[in-house]
Design an enzyme around this catalytic site. Structure first.
Site, mmCIF file in Angstrom:
data_model
loop_
_atom_site.group_PDB
_atom_site.id
_atom_site.type_symbol
_atom_site.label_atom_id
_atom_site.label_comp_id
_atom_site.label_asym_id
_atom_site.label_seq_id
_atom_site.Cartn_x
_atom_site.Cartn_y
_atom_site.Cartn_z
ATOM 1 N N ARG D 267 95.523 22.594 185.279
ATOM 2 C CA ARG D 267 95.297 21.364 184.512
ATOM 3 C C ARG D 267 94.800 21.762 183.132
ATOM 4 O O ARG D 267 93.630 22.087 182.956
ATOM 5 C CB ARG D 267 94.253 20.505 185.227
ATOM 6 C CG ARG D 267 94.150 19.063 184.730
ATOM 7 C CD ARG D 267 92.852 18.418 185.216
ATOM 8 N NE ARG D 267 91.732 18.801 184.369
ATOM 9 C CZ ARG D 267 90.483 18.922 184.799
ATOM 10 N NH1 ARG D 267 90.179 18.697 186.061
ATOM 11 N NH2 ARG D 267 89.519 19.276 183.962
ATOM 12 N N HIS D 271 90.118 16.280 182.797
ATOM 13 C CA HIS D 271 90.590 15.550 183.980
ATOM 14 C C HIS D 271 91.272 14.245 183.572
ATOM 15 O O HIS D 271 92.396 13.954 183.973
ATOM 16 C CB HIS D 271 89.423 15.256 184.917
ATOM 17 C CG HIS D 271 89.773 14.314 186.005
ATOM 18 N ND1 HIS D 271 90.666 14.642 186.999
ATOM 19 C CD2 HIS D 271 89.411 13.033 186.222
ATOM 20 C CE1 HIS D 271 90.807 13.600 187.791
ATOM 21 N NE2 HIS D 271 90.072 12.614 187.344
ATOM 22 N N TYR D 280 82.208 22.182 182.235
ATOM 23 C CA TYR D 280 82.239 22.925 183.501
ATOM 24 C C TYR D 280 83.270 24.055 183.571
ATOM 25 O O TYR D 280 83.380 24.709 184.602
ATOM 26 C CB TYR D 280 82.464 21.950 184.669
ATOM 27 C CG TYR D 280 83.654 21.028 184.504
ATOM 28 C CD1 TYR D 280 84.946 21.484 184.750
ATOM 29 C CD2 TYR D 280 83.489 19.705 184.088
ATOM 30 C CE1 TYR D 280 86.048 20.644 184.604
ATOM 31 C CE2 TYR D 280 84.588 18.855 183.930
ATOM 32 C CZ TYR D 280 85.858 19.332 184.191
ATOM 33 O OH TYR D 280 86.943 18.502 184.044
#
Ligand SMILES: Cc1ncc(C[n+]2csc(CCOP(=O)(O)OP(=O)(O)O)c2C)c(N)n1
Ligand SMILES: Cc1ncc(C[n+]2csc(CCOP(=O)(O)OP(=O)(O)O)c2C)c(N)n1
Ligand SMILES: [Mg+2]
Ligand SMILES: [Mg+2]
Lengths: 368, 330, 330, 368
Positions: D267, D271, D280
């Protein structure tokens, strides 16, 4: 190499499932026995525990048939698993049982009469006695498989407290179809938790045969979904079952993480006393299964190595019947709980706004 | 004294209790390194470590079950579900286990846990992110269900929830997370459970609500005041158990009641409250008890949600109609 | 005309519709070879084969999801859950999918399915086998929820539910399965959806109930009749949508209302009905609207369940108190 | 043989997981290409589809950043999977997609502007156009994994109707932690259903890295839990992904039953536009991942075999941008739905008792 089979196809992971058995259906040894099983007293003890459990089970069914007990789920034919489990677990371990693990519960301190009291419909039966390992165990859960993920939280707490305890989450083959089973399996190794998942595969989930329950050839292989070891054991061989469970418990205790054990057995009784298995399975199949009965098998094994005889057998059977009788008496002597009890353990303190409801029940009297 | 918005208040309460109680953990999806999708848990990982601030796999049923397992071992488990619309997979665990272990073991096994989730719409969020689940939980015996309406109540009620020895569902007012601030001490003082709050005294109509809708309800009361209609404002706060006594006392004084809820109308808390009035307050009622609520439809996606959520206009309309049916001073 | 008990009525309706509609299937645990734990599906496997009578693995969430998938393809899926206490794992699928696909696809994908389950206690069944889940489902927009009270209604309403183009939750009165018989034609005639039934005309009090509790409620009405209290009996039958008009019309006539439900009191259908009266029937009410219900406790196990379930005595007591507060003929 | 290793321990099942890749990150061939990929036009088409999807994705993000679109989930870096899937599926097959499978949805007839309309919060966007394969496809489900078991019912219906169709249920790596995923997997083979489970493993579930999501070393091995074949494919190699999916679809269509395919990808975007991945994960990790970008890879491959050049590239990029612009215009031209629409597709016929609610909304006017 054909174009449809590129050389660039490489193996990235592989697994296998093993099955353990020491004593075959006729009591013949297939391998040298583990240490504990080379001790006659140990064998005799395992045998006695299984026989006691079976006698109580028989008594429970007859109490139900005569209207003295509610619907009851028999453990007939699965005594070896509960016995092996109860003997393999350490007192400080935590058992989250399935409803046919009576022998394990008895070994951990649940009074047999409480088991009957439960099926009579009395919550007090789940308040297992203080001073016994069962006091920190869970009662079994009627909603199938829903208790299994509790083991994740319990084991996490144990790790947090840096304790050397293992959690055993037990269920049946049908339970392994539920997401609850899988979510626990899939996550257990993320925290390398001390959990042993024990599946008693008795080939049936009420009327659903094991082969229609899931596409998986074995339940043990479902362990791959969590990246943990999965193995099968002959669950009617109490020696093999205890051996495999002790190995799994030790591994979990030593920090090697979770494991899945599928114990192969057979449900010799109807699903419960409310069921009639003749609707969906043949007498022939049940007769064949009786030949693999765990009690008969251990007895044959003990006779073969000369630590059992007719005299001992007769004495034990008499003892077990006597014991089952007194369990029944103890159960029948239990008076029903007070109706207001439905309020008294709902919250630590009953909310003020519910007091009138409790009073209403109180005023209507405590008759049953 | 410092001022905080609702999300800050929740974050403060979590920090305070994690410091105070070594046996408390928080768990959920993306609550650690990421600090939670709404930032409610920001800072906890750095302050208390990954052992007590647990990022879980993506499985709400597991989160609820894990919280149950933890709580049975004396660990205060505070779980976050990212949106209340994702709590349905927790219901089996909450109803059949969390709410029952104490009762079925006659007190031997208990579940001192909290499950928090943002609840309600109004932030133009994606599908399934704007639902109102009050009834889903409030009907379950053995639970407590709280719905704070502002920062100080979020702080005090969350502390009370965590310290309570029984399971609590804590529904947070999503659209108020950053809507306004309040001044209060971060002193670890919990608010009382099981009680409603009178936010404003009034003479003519009792306006009852909770959670985010208290905001529109207060604006409505302000507007009605200018029309000479004096509203008493009740923040239910605790949906289970429900503090009917406070509501009944208020209606005994005003004789009129309008209840405001965002959830669909059928089977909502407004109905439970109206039923309590029909049973215990009937003789004090000058006028019908009106419910201003969401419609009995699926919560619409973002572009239509404002047509679903009750607004000041709908609340005022209901109050005026109550006054028309039973004019002031008659 | 032949007479049938409730379980026979359900079995007949399933047979009739399986014959009439080739695109119908039934699915669930132990419904095939075993004929269902209550024998509701006995004979279906032999008559229609394993392809249309589907024994599923042990997973309620899967059963609901599978019924949804089937129904989206134009297959009328009628699923059985063995006891309503095991329906919680279906809630995510029912709420977030079955009740929504039509709306979110603006009619492109629909879910003509029925989920049946025995509901309520009174048969000394094991733990989790005696719950009352009316509210759990009735609050969900996009669903219909039916609770038949006797054999002929079970037959006619189940046929209506199966033929309805939208998802229906069908809660069956467990303890009435074999309690009594009724005479009716197995003629495939469906009953109307969305309507309550007046089971008995009366002048003094409107007694409202549904499902198994209609039985005790009728006995109570008989007993009260001997005391000169004439009760009008309303069988709600459809909990969603609720036919308030019929109830309001009855209360407009009697001026008094007592609602009887087995479910815990808080947030039950009785509250929804009382709220409807407080809003639309207030001026017709001579006396408070009383709810006779289960308590806000976990359903007790077998040995105490009769202390939880409302009985004739509790119903009569409530009616007498309503009459005392508003004597007949005043 | 030691007593703790009985000879009676026998292997009863074994499995392996393979990974397929034809083109490495630099566009080098690792194996002879499958037939479809030896056709330059096919390669160019796959390339174009990926580039178009990426251009629309980029546009969607910028619309969100400028307040013209709601929260949006980008498919950046995962274009190869959707493209391969869309090309591998037959029109009559049924797609139950995940929310990053845009390319597959576009290939099956979902107008790109509908994808934007969805994220703007308009239910009409899920009423996929008649006359296209998408009309019998499902919209994706926001509640993660809950759509996967729908495939069991859909595939069962297909079998019941004796049709030759296959159902593809797609999801991400995080979704595989949910019971819904497993319950479908575990049961699919019980009825030997024509289902292909496709997992786009993009290494992250919001902030949760793949290795903390489950103890399983691969997602593919979870197939063992259902007794079905599970394999991995390099999901950034559009050729390998299409090859593996065509093979799985053919097997399902030919009655060989269900399969699980784990497509490995990454990805590249946050998100969603509401997320900030820098909290993160490291920039370094993302930079490394860009090197495996599926578009860059196919381009390098095409240049190596001389079916692509700068001229073609420049022309395509311009085309894609123009297309994305017109998609945006089409989207921005969509007027909001009428408020009463919230009632009009709730039931086939709105219950009488709800009419007043609809009227109330009507009277309050249709303004937005
Ligand atoms: C969630 C749930 N669904 C259904 C039931 C009804 N039920 C009780 S036992 C059982 C079969 C369980 O089979 P298995 O897990 O193999 O355990 P076994 O009875 O064979 O020991 C079923 C379906 C239940 N108790 N809980
Ligand atoms: C049941 C549920 N829980 C939580 C969420 C919030 N959420 C949305 S996407 C997501 C992560 C999904 O990860 P993955 O399945 O790997 O798909 P990806 O986003 O990586 O494509 C989460 C937790 C949700 N939508 N549904
Ligand atoms: Mg079994
Ligand atoms: Mg992912």
């Amino acid at each position: 190499m054909t174009t449809s089979e590129p050389s660039a196809e490489t193996v990235v992971a592989s697994f296998e499932v093993r099955r353990t058995c020491f004593v075959d259906a006729d009591g013949r040894l297939l391998a040298e026995l583990p240490a504990f099983a080379r001790d006659a007293e140990q064998l005799q003890r395992m045998y006695r525990v299984m026989c006691e459990a079976r006698a109580i089970d028989k008594k429970a069914v007859s109490l139900q048939r005569t209207g003295k007990l509610g619907t009851y789920a028999s453990g007939l034919g699965q005594e070896a698993i509960g016995t092996a489990l109860g003997l393999a677990m350490a007192d400080e371990d935590v058992l989250i049982p399935a409803y046919r693990d009576y022998a394990a519960q008895f070994l951990r301190g649940v009074p047999p009469e409480s088991a009957l009291q439960y099926w009579a419909g009395d919550e007090r039966s789940m308040n297992f006695p203080q001073g016994t390992p069962s006091h920190h165990d869970f009662p079994f859960s009627v909603p199938i498989a829903t208790h299994i993920p509790h083991a994740i939280g319990v084991a996490y707490a144990i790790k947090l407290k840096k304790q050397q305890r293992v959690v055993v989450a037990a269920c049946g083959d049908g339970a392994t179809s539920k997401g609850d089973f899988y979510e626990a399996l899939s996550s257990a190794k993320v925290w390398n938790l001390p959990v042993v998942f024990l599946v008693s595969n008795n080939q049936w989930a009420i009327s659903m045969p094991r082969e229609n329950q899931t596409g998986a050839q074995t339940i043990a292989q479902k362990a791959a979904a969590g990246g943990i070891p999965g193995e099968q054991v002959d669950g009617n061989d109490v020696i093999a079952t205890r051996f495999v469970l002790e190995r799994a418990l030790k591994a979990a205790r030593d920090g090697e993480g979770p494991r899945l054990v599928e114990a192969l057995t057979y449900r010799l009784h109807d699903h419960t006393t409310a069921d009639d298995a003749r609707r969906y399975r043949s007498e022939e199949e049940v007769n064949q299964a009786w030949k693999r009965c765990p009690i008969k098998r251990l007895q044959a094994c003990m006779r073969a190595i000369d630590c059992w005889d007719d005299e001992k057998e007769t004495a034990l059977i008499a003892q077990c019947q006597k014991n089952a009788e007194s369990v029944a008496e103890a159960y029948l002597a239990i008076a029903p709980d007070k109706p207001v009890a439905m309020f008294d353990s709902l919250y630590e303190t009953l909310p003020e706004s519910m007091q009138w409801q409790r009073n209403e029940v109180c005023e209507r009297g405590d008759g049953d | 004294m410092a001022t905080f918005n609702t999300i800050e208040a929740i974050n403060l309460a979590l920090h305070f209790e994690m410091r105070r109680d070594e046996a408390m953990v928080v768990l959920g999806e993306d609550i650690g390194r990421n600090g939670g999708v709404f930032r409610a848990t920001v800072g906890l990982l750095d302050s208390f470590g990954a052992e007590r601030v647990i990022d879980t796999p993506l499985a709400e049923n597991l989160i609820a079950a894990m919280a149950i397992g933890l709580s049975t071992q004396g660990i205060r488990a505070v779980a976050e579900i990212q949106f209340s619309g994702f709590m349905y997979p927790c219901l089996d665990q909450i109803t059949n286990h969390a709410a029952r272990y104490r009762n079925r073991t006659r007190g031997r096994i208990t579940c001192p846990l909290v499950i928090r989730a943002p609840n309600g719409g109004g932030i133009h969020a994606p599908e399934h992110h704007s639902e109102s689940l009050e009834t889903t939980f409030a009907q379950i015996p053995g639970l407590r269900v709280l719905a704070p309406s502002n920062p100080s109540r979020a702080y005090g009620l969350l502390l009370a929830a965590i310290r309570d020895p029984d399971p609590v569902i804590f529904l947070e007012p999503t659209r108020c997370y950053r809507l306004f601030k309040q001044e209060f001490e971060d002193d670890g003082q919990a608010l009382p459970l099981d009680s409603a709050f009178i936010d404003r005294d009034g003479d003519h109509v009792t306006l009852v609500s909770w959670g985010a809708m208290m905001h529109e309800t207060r604006f409505a009361a302000d507007q009605l005041a200018e029309e000479g209609i004096s509203c008493e404002l009740v923040d239910v706060a605790s949906l289970k158990p429900l503090d009917m006594d406070t509501i009944l006392a208020s209606v005994a004084k005003t004789g009129r009641c309008v209840i405001v809820q965002e959830a669909p109308r059928a089977y909502g808390p407004a109905s439970e409250i109206a039923a309590g009035l029909a049973e215990h307050g009937l003789l004090n009622l000058f006028a019908p008890v009106l419910r201003v609520s969401g419609y009995d439809t699926v919560m619409p996606l973002a572009r239509l949600e404002q047509h679903f959520i009750p607004d000041v206009e709908r609340i005022c309309k209901a109050v005026r109609s109550v006054i028309e049916q039973a004019p002031i001073g008659n």
